[in-house]
Design a protein around this motif. Structure first.
Motif, PDB file in Angstrom:
ATOM      1  N   TRP A 276      22.437  29.884  13.226  1.00  0.00           N
ATOM      2  CA  TRP A 276      21.537  29.233  13.718  1.00  0.00           C
ATOM      3  C   TRP A 276      21.963  27.809  14.317  1.00  0.00           C
ATOM      4  O   TRP A 276      21.606  27.305  15.377  1.00  0.00           O
ATOM      5  CB  TRP A 276      20.211  29.031  13.087  1.00  0.00           C
ATOM      6  N   ALA A 277      22.621  27.043  13.381  1.00  0.00           N
ATOM      7  CA  ALA A 277      23.276  25.519  13.462  1.00  0.00           C
ATOM      8  C   ALA A 277      24.239  25.861  14.956  1.00  0.00           C
ATOM      9  O   ALA A 277      24.224  25.145  15.689  1.00  0.00           O
ATOM     10  CB  ALA A 277      23.874  25.059  12.714  1.00  0.00           C
ATOM     11  N   LEU A 278      25.021  26.946  15.019  1.00  0.00           N
ATOM     12  CA  LEU A 278      25.799  26.974  16.234  1.00  0.00           C
ATOM     13  C   LEU A 278      24.733  27.230  17.567  1.00  0.00           C
ATOM     14  O   LEU A 278      25.325  26.561  18.382  1.00  0.00           O
ATOM     15  CB  LEU A 278      26.670  28.350  16.021  1.00  0.00           C
ATOM     16  N   LEU A 279      23.788  27.855  17.496  1.00  0.00           N
ATOM     17  CA  LEU A 279      22.984  27.947  18.697  1.00  0.00           C
ATOM     18  C   LEU A 279      22.177  26.743  18.889  1.00  0.00           C
ATOM     19  O   LEU A 279      22.036  26.352  20.079  1.00  0.00           O
ATOM     20  CB  LEU A 279      21.829  29.221  18.357  1.00  0.00           C
ATOM     21  N   GLU A 280      21.733  26.001  17.824  1.00  0.00           N
ATOM     22  CA  GLU A 280      21.147  24.630  18.020  1.00  0.00           C
ATOM     23  C   GLU A 280      22.024  23.545  18.880  1.00  0.00           C
ATOM     24  O   GLU A 280      21.540  23.020  19.630  1.00  0.00           O
ATOM     25  CB  GLU A 280      21.004  24.035  16.700  1.00  0.00           C
ATOM     26  N   ARG A 281      23.517  23.915  18.778  1.00  0.00           N
ATOM     27  CA  ARG A 281      24.301  23.014  19.480  1.00  0.00           C
ATOM     28  C   ARG A 281      24.407  23.444  20.855  1.00  0.00           C
ATOM     29  O   ARG A 281      24.328  22.636  21.737  1.00  0.00           O
ATOM     30  CB  ARG A 281      25.983  23.205  19.101  1.00  0.00           C
ATOM     31  N   TYR A 282      24.264  24.724  21.253  1.00  0.00           N
ATOM     32  CA  TYR A 282      23.885  25.053  22.848  1.00  0.00           C
ATOM     33  C   TYR A 282      22.507  24.384  23.367  1.00  0.00           C
ATOM     34  O   TYR A 282      22.640  23.834  24.140  1.00  0.00           O
ATOM     35  CB  TYR A 282      23.812  26.731  22.857  1.00  0.00           C
ATOM     36  N   ALA A 283      21.601  24.575  22.391  1.00  0.00           N
ATOM     37  CA  ALA A 283      20.233  24.066  22.722  1.00  0.00           C
ATOM     38  C   ALA A 283      20.416  22.453  22.842  1.00  0.00           C
ATOM     39  O   ALA A 283      19.845  21.934  24.009  1.00  0.00           O
ATOM     40  CB  ALA A 283      19.264  24.236  21.795  1.00  0.00           C
ATOM     41  N   GLY A 284      21.048  21.779  22.151  1.00  0.00           N
ATOM     42  CA  GLY A 284      21.203  20.262  21.974  1.00  0.00           C
ATOM     43  C   GLY A 284      22.022  20.111  23.405  1.00  0.00           C
ATOM     44  O   GLY A 284      21.733  18.915  24.125  1.00  0.00           O
ATOM     45  N   ASP A 285      22.965  20.851  23.670  1.00  0.00           N
ATOM     46  CA  ASP A 285      23.694  20.551  24.965  1.00  0.00           C
ATOM     47  C   ASP A 285      22.988  20.995  26.305  1.00  0.00           C
ATOM     48  O   ASP A 285      23.334  20.864  27.519  1.00  0.00           O
ATOM     49  CB  ASP A 285      25.106  21.345  24.979  1.00  0.00           C
ATOM     50  N   GLY A 286      21.811  21.410  26.103  1.00  0.00           N
ATOM     51  CA  GLY A 286      20.980  21.768  27.204  1.00  0.00           C
ATOM     52  C   GLY A 286      21.425  23.188  28.063  1.00  0.00           C
ATOM     53  O   GLY A 286      20.913  23.360  29.021  1.00  0.00           O
ATOM     54  N   LYS A 287      22.169  23.854  27.250  1.00  0.00           N
ATOM     55  CA  LYS A 287      22.341  25.290  27.795  1.00  0.00           C
ATOM     56  C   LYS A 287      21.454  26.463  27.255  1.00  0.00           C
ATOM     57  O   LYS A 287      21.642  27.413  27.948  1.00  0.00           O
ATOM     58  CB  LYS A 287      23.909  25.546  27.154  1.00  0.00           C
ATOM     59  N   ILE A 288      20.557  26.284  26.212  1.00  0.00           N
ATOM     60  CA  ILE A 288      19.568  27.317  25.894  1.00  0.00           C
ATOM     61  C   ILE A 288      18.363  26.451  25.931  1.00  0.00           C
ATOM     62  O   ILE A 288      18.130  25.252  25.349  1.00  0.00           O
ATOM     63  CB  ILE A 288      19.779  27.661  24.589  1.00  0.00           C
ATOM     64  N   GLY A 289      17.299  27.134  26.414  1.00  0.00           N
ATOM     65  CA  GLY A 289      15.877  26.398  26.291  1.00  0.00           C
ATOM     66  C   GLY A 289      15.190  26.684  25.109  1.00  0.00           C
ATOM     67  O   GLY A 289      14.879  25.844  24.215  1.00  0.00           O
ATOM     68  N   GLN A 290      14.757  27.846  24.753  1.00  0.00           N
ATOM     69  CA  GLN A 290      13.928  28.076  23.557  1.00  0.00           C
ATOM     70  C   GLN A 290      15.078  29.125  22.812  1.00  0.00           C
ATOM     71  O   GLN A 290      15.521  30.014  23.274  1.00  0.00           O
ATOM     72  CB  GLN A 290      12.772  28.990  24.038  1.00  0.00           C
ATOM     73  N   LEU A 291      14.917  28.848  21.276  1.00  0.00           N
ATOM     74  CA  LEU A 291      15.364  29.947  20.484  1.00  0.00           C
ATOM     75  C   LEU A 291      14.568  30.575  19.891  1.00  0.00           C
ATOM     76  O   LEU A 291      13.327  30.211  19.545  1.00  0.00           O
ATOM     77  CB  LEU A 291      16.326  28.854  19.487  1.00  0.00           C
ATOM     78  N   GLY A 292      14.826  31.854  19.601  1.00  0.00           N
ATOM     79  CA  GLY A 292      14.058  32.730  18.739  1.00  0.00           C
ATOM     80  C   GLY A 292      14.888  33.503  17.707  1.00  0.00           C
ATOM     81  O   GLY A 292      15.997  33.542  17.787  1.00  0.00           O
ATOM     82  N   ILE A 293      14.016  34.417  16.661  1.00  0.00           N
ATOM     83  CA  ILE A 293      14.714  34.854  15.813  1.00  0.00           C
ATOM     84  C   ILE A 293      13.885  36.170  15.585  1.00  0.00           C
ATOM     85  O   ILE A 293      12.803  36.257  15.708  1.00  0.00           O
ATOM     86  CB  ILE A 293      14.547  33.873  14.437  1.00  0.00           C
ATOM     87  N   ALA A 294      14.599  37.272  15.207  1.00  0.00           N
ATOM     88  CA  ALA A 294      14.012  38.634  15.054  1.00  0.00           C
ATOM     89  C   ALA A 294      13.906  39.028  13.541  1.00  0.00           C
ATOM     90  O   ALA A 294      14.857  38.823  12.644  1.00  0.00           O
ATOM     91  CB  ALA A 294      14.702  39.652  15.873  1.00  0.00           C
ATOM     92  N   ASP A 295      12.891  39.553  13.189  1.00  0.00           N
ATOM     93  CA  ASP A 295      12.369  40.291  12.015  1.00  0.00           C
ATOM     94  C   ASP A 295      12.625  39.756  10.675  1.00  0.00           C
ATOM     95  O   ASP A 295      12.720  40.396   9.710  1.00  0.00           O
ATOM     96  CB  ASP A 295      13.570  41.628  12.049  1.00  0.00           C
ATOM     97  N   LEU A 296      12.384  38.459  10.752  1.00  0.00           N
ATOM     98  CA  LEU A 296      12.382  37.794   9.523  1.00  0.00           C
ATOM     99  C   LEU A 296      10.988  37.729   8.626  1.00  0.00           C
ATOM    100  O   LEU A 296      10.120  37.664   9.327  1.00  0.00           O
ATOM    101  CB  LEU A 296      12.750  36.162   9.359  1.00  0.00           C
ATOM    102  N   ASP A 297      11.020  37.727   7.206  1.00  0.00           N
ATOM    103  CA  ASP A 297       9.917  37.757   6.718  1.00  0.00           C
ATOM    104  C   ASP A 297       9.441  36.169   6.443  1.00  0.00           C
ATOM    105  O   ASP A 297       9.919  35.551   6.939  1.00  0.00           O
ATOM    106  CB  ASP A 297      10.087  38.376   5.295  1.00  0.00           C
ATOM    107  N   ALA A 298       8.147  35.933   5.942  1.00  0.00           N
ATOM    108  CA  ALA A 298       7.581  34.657   6.399  1.00  0.00           C
ATOM    109  C   ALA A 298       8.369  33.642   5.519  1.00  0.00           C
ATOM    110  O   ALA A 298       8.656  32.689   5.955  1.00  0.00           O
ATOM    111  CB  ALA A 298       6.022  34.585   5.699  1.00  0.00           C
TER     112      ALA A 298
END
Length: 251
Positions: A133-155
């Protein structure tokens, strides 16, 4: 069209390009994807993607994201959902050897009602997910990804990820085929934290061994798979969709 059908079609009409040091890029001949993407200004289209990963690998996730940018010839994704289902390191049948796994189907259904079982038997799954997730956050921080989502996690796992993140997940996907009903605890947590809760029907593993064998790819394993969709915003029309698959030789 399923991923299996897409692979068959691609292999049947393939253009093959050798890539250094020892990789090959296989694409469909006469692929018109880029033409479809460029038919409309970037501001008029919405590009969403989902990456399926069954082993912890930061290089694999990076490659999957970069291949999306390269294949679609864009520098920005509107949203990206990560489906991380690490392969269990222990027994996957949920028994402890005391009852021989002799639960009836009815009992099994009762136990699973409204319950998401994510990464059961895998070591340090949440810790590894935080690194991905931290890797994806870097893309979001650089303005390359708008929204981040996750699949199938329990609460509990979703809360742990949310609390550890700087770019919080704004989308959570669940597969109702796996848990029958939306878990109340998960629904409440998503409502409290403004996380959009969506359903999906994707399997945990898109290219299991039996499918690879069927496609005559027995000597390969799936490194990662991504799926993308391109929508025209004002009309809600699906302009393009497809898969990108990384296959690694295993023997």
């Amino acid at each position: 069209m399923s991923l299996t059908d897409c692979l068959r079609s691609t292999f049947g009409e393939a253009d093959v390009t050798d890539l250094p040091p020892s990789r090959r890029l296989i694409t469909r001949r006469n692929n018109d994807l880029l033409e479809k993407v460029k038919e409309h200004p970037r501001a008029d289209i919405k590009i969403g993607a989902k990456i399926f990963l069954n082993r912890f690998s930061e290089p694999a996730l990076t490659e999957a994201v970069e291949k999306l940018f390269e294949t679609l010839n864009v520098s920005y994704l509107d949203n990206l959902i990560l489906a991380y289902h690490p392969t269990a390191t222990g027994s996957s049948n949920g028994t402890d050897g005391t009852n021989g796994g002799a639960q009836s189907d009815e009992q099994e259904s009762d136990v699973r009602e409204g319950v998401i079982e994510w990464a059961v038997g895998s070591d340090n799954a949440v810790g590894n997910l935080k690194k991905l997730w931290a890797l994806l956050e870097r893309y979001a921080g650089d303005g390359k990804i708008g929204q981040l989502g996750i699949a199938d996690l329990d609460a509990d796992s979703l809360k742990e990820l949310y609390d550890a993140s700087t770019v919080h997940p704004s989308i959570a996907q669940i597969n109702l085929a796996a848990c029958c009903v939306v878990p109340p605890q998960l629904q409440a947590y998503c409502n409290q934290n403004e996380i959009q809760l969506l359903t999906h029907s994707d399997p945990q593993e898109l290219l299991p061994r039996e499918v690879l064998n069927e496609l005559e790819l027995a000597s390969y394993g799936a490194g990662w798979t991504s799926r993308y969709q391109v929508h025209i915003k004002c009309r809600g029309v699906l302009a393009a969709k497809g898969f990108i698959v990384s296959l690694d030789r295993t023997n």
